[in-house]
Design an enzyme around this catalytic site. Structure first.
Site, PDB file in Angstrom:
ATOM      1  N   HIS A 249      12.749 -23.842 -45.754  1.00  0.00           N
ATOM      2  CA  HIS A 249      11.631 -24.139 -45.813  1.00  0.00           C
ATOM      3  C   HIS A 249      11.391 -24.200 -47.621  1.00  0.00           C
ATOM      4  CE1 HIS A 249       7.704 -26.666 -45.894  1.00  0.00           C
ATOM      5  NE2 HIS A 249       7.526 -25.809 -44.872  1.00  0.00           N
TER       6      HIS A 249
ATOM      7  N   HIS B 178       7.073 -19.100 -37.446  1.00  0.00           N
ATOM      8  CA  HIS B 178       5.299 -18.233 -37.368  1.00  0.00           C
ATOM      9  C   HIS B 178       5.421 -17.887 -36.161  1.00  0.00           C
ATOM     10  CE1 HIS B 178       4.035 -19.010 -41.041  1.00  0.00           C
ATOM     11  NE2 HIS B 178       4.580 -20.198 -40.934  1.00  0.00           N
TER      12      HIS B 178
ATOM     13  N   HIS C  85      -4.788 -21.739 -45.697  1.00  0.00           N
ATOM     14  CA  HIS C  85      -5.254 -22.883 -46.784  1.00  0.00           C
ATOM     15  C   HIS C  85      -6.328 -23.969 -45.311  1.00  0.00           C
ATOM     16  CE1 HIS C  85      -1.794 -25.287 -44.112  1.00  0.00           C
ATOM     17  NE2 HIS C  85      -0.921 -24.671 -45.266  1.00  0.00           N
TER      18      HIS C  85
ATOM     19  N   TYR D 154      -1.398 -24.498 -33.295  1.00  0.00           N
ATOM     20  CA  TYR D 154      -0.734 -24.708 -34.582  1.00  0.00           C
ATOM     21  C   TYR D 154      -0.167 -26.599 -35.253  1.00  0.00           C
ATOM     22  CZ  TYR D 154       3.523 -24.053 -38.045  1.00  0.00           C
ATOM     23  OH  TYR D 154       3.725 -24.128 -39.388  1.00  0.00           O
TER      24      TYR D 154
ATOM     25  N   ASP E 150       4.916 -19.723 -47.964  1.00  0.00           N
ATOM     26  CA  ASP E 150       4.775 -18.379 -46.482  1.00  0.00           C
ATOM     27  C   ASP E 150       6.147 -18.135 -46.314  1.00  0.00           C
ATOM     28  OD1 ASP E 150       4.638 -21.813 -45.978  1.00  0.00           O
ATOM     29  OD2 ASP E 150       4.365 -20.385 -44.332  1.00  0.00           O
TER      30      ASP E 150
ATOM     31  N   HIS F  41       8.250 -29.750 -41.942  1.00  0.00           N
ATOM     32  CA  HIS F  41       7.122 -30.363 -42.072  1.00  0.00           C
ATOM     33  C   HIS F  41       6.137 -30.988 -43.551  1.00  0.00           C
ATOM     34  CE1 HIS F  41       2.929 -27.512 -43.810  1.00  0.00           C
ATOM     35  NE2 HIS F  41       2.379 -28.618 -43.701  1.00  0.00           N
TER      36      HIS F  41
ATOM     37  N   GLU G  60       7.914 -23.966 -48.214  1.00  0.00           N
ATOM     38  CA  GLU G  60       6.612 -23.671 -48.875  1.00  0.00           C
ATOM     39  C   GLU G  60       6.271 -21.904 -48.838  1.00  0.00           C
ATOM     40  OE1 GLU G  60       3.537 -25.148 -45.630  1.00  0.00           O
ATOM     41  OE2 GLU G  60       2.013 -25.147 -47.121  1.00  0.00           O
TER      42      GLU G  60
ATOM     43  N   ASP H 107       9.324 -24.476 -39.592  1.00  0.00           N
ATOM     44  CA  ASP H 107       8.057 -24.526 -38.876  1.00  0.00           C
ATOM     45  C   ASP H 107       7.567 -25.499 -37.497  1.00  0.00           C
ATOM     46  OD1 ASP H 107       6.038 -23.477 -40.972  1.00  0.00           O
ATOM     47  OD2 ASP H 107       6.072 -25.467 -42.279  1.00  0.00           O
TER      48      ASP H 107
HETATM   49 FE1  FEO Z   1       5.322 -25.221 -43.577  1.00  0.00          FE
HETATM   50 FE2  FEO Z   1       5.093 -22.214 -42.530  1.00  0.00          FE
HETATM   51  O1  FEO Z   1       5.395 -23.280 -44.272  1.00  0.00           O
END
Ligand code: FEO
Length: 386
Positions: A78, A222, A24, A191, A82, A144, A80, A163
């Site tokens: 989370h 991640h 993004h 990040y 991903d 996040h 989101e 995250d």
């Molecule tokens: Fe807030 Fe890796 O997603």
């Protein structure tokens, strides 16, 4: 596609996104990973999933250990996509699974996938027994998203931090001591700068919430798992979330015919003369997400644009929009640029810097092409303000 063992009965079963370069808007030049973790206990438990297009990779890794249909519990730290993108297919396979998530996690997942899965909402401080082990949930809202939480496994002293403390870094290695630390810390810094900088207070709150935990591994969602350099990454997060800066200037600009670049060089000279570290970042050569990595610890931010069609250049406008969103605090700003006849760009840049609540130095505005005397004056005048 092999799983990777963290400790007895605990495995990384995520996906590696080798080719992603645009997350993004964030330039992920080293790719990324989406980390899912499988715990084999009386209740087979999966923590988070992966982006939808890496579902097959995750399932292949899980299947090397256990039949995915036998997953009893899924923890969604989370919403989101991903991390939740693999849920629709997984919930169809693990038909009896209970999905544990925060209250905002449940509403967020429902709003994303419109499925009536077997949700079990957990509060911060709740604990879930899975056999020989327990999972402790700590809500970390806005680190996040409002739904964000982390999961702690006290028996194995592993924090699944989602995250927070992650890096966009695609590697076949899984642990922080298998990759040069400089690369991992740089990606962790990038990040934080591009994903979490706006949420400095929630991140500081999250650090406080996990501060008392005994931790042998931090397993983010991640990048690499921290097992050797835990204190380094936690200390770095403490500094970044406190908006600590050093004597460093980042000079960000674009130029039409080289005049704004000349002013940038005169500004660079002022900082150098004062012994202040400088990073020159022309926006035709540097991605805005890499500029933010430099901004993270810079006290001074100088932004230059010539006037183009009564406005600033689109490259500079794009960077300023991004900067305003990430909202670094405790900085000193300077607007500069050349112009032909109307000269609006410099004032517009300054207004944007004021919007981010920076201390503002006197703006620098030169008509057409600056001469040598004018450039020297810029350097001398700026030195007096530093
Ligand atoms: Fe807030 Fe890796 O997603």
């Amino acid at each position: 596609m092999q799983p990777v063992k963290l400790k007895a009965g605990i495995y990384w079963v995520g996906g590696i996104d080798w080719d992603i370069r645009n997350f993004h808007g964030y330039l992920t030049q080293r790719g990324s990973t989406y980390n899912a973790y499988l715990i084999i206990d009386e209740k087979v438990t999966l923590i988070d999933t992966v982006k939808h297009y890496l579902y097959d990779e995750m399932i292949e890794r899980i299947s090397k250990i256990v039949d995915p249909a036998k997953i009893d519990y899924i923890v969604s730290n989370h919403v989101e996509m991903d991390h939740s993108g693999g849920l629709p297919k997984l919930m169809a396979v693990a038909k009896n699974a209970t999905l544990f998530t925060s209250p905002k996690g449940a509403s967020g997942l429902k709003a994303h996938y419109h499925q009536d899965w077997n949700f079990k909402v957990v509060k911060s401080g709740d604990s879930l027994n899975i056999g020989k082990r327990n999972l402790a949930f700590v809500h970390t809202p806005m680190a996040h998203w409002p739904d964000s939480m982390v999961t702690y496994l006290p028996e194995d002293k592993i924090l699944f931090s989602n995250d927070a403390l992650g890096q966009h870094l695609a590697t076949s290695e899984r642990f922080d001591d298998q990759v040069p630390l400089g690369i991992t810390m740089l990606e962790a810094k990038k990040y934080y700068a591009n994903i979490l900088m706006l949420f400095d207070r929630p991140v500081a709150g999250a650090l406080k919430a996990i501060g008392g935990l005994e931790i042998e591994m931090i397993a983010p969602s991640h990048g690499l798992i921290w097992r050797t350099h835990i204190s380094e990454i936690v200390q770095a997060y403490q500094k970044w979330s406190a908006n600590e800066t050093i004597e460093k200037a980042v000079i960000v600009y674009d130029s039409m015919w080289g005049s704004t670049a000349k002013i940038a060089a005169a500004i660079q000279a002022a900082f150098e003369n004062k012994g202040i570290s400088v990073k020159m970042m022309c926006l035709t050569a540097n991605h805005i997400s890499d500029v933010m990595t430099e901004v993270i610890d810079a006290k001074y931010l100088c932004i230059g644009s010539p006037t183009l069609n009564n406005n600033m250049m689109p490259t500079v406008a794009s960077f300023l929009t991004y900067l305003k969103g990430l909202a670094p605090k405790n900085r000193t700003g300077l607007a500069f640029g050349s112009y032909g006849w109307s000269g609006q760009s410099i004032g517009l840049v300054e207004t944007m810097l004021k919007d981010t609540k920076m201390v503002i130095l006197e703006k620098i505005k030169v008509q057409y092409v600056p001469d040598q005397a004018g450039l020297q004056k810029i350097t001398v005048d700026l030195e007096k303000q530093l």
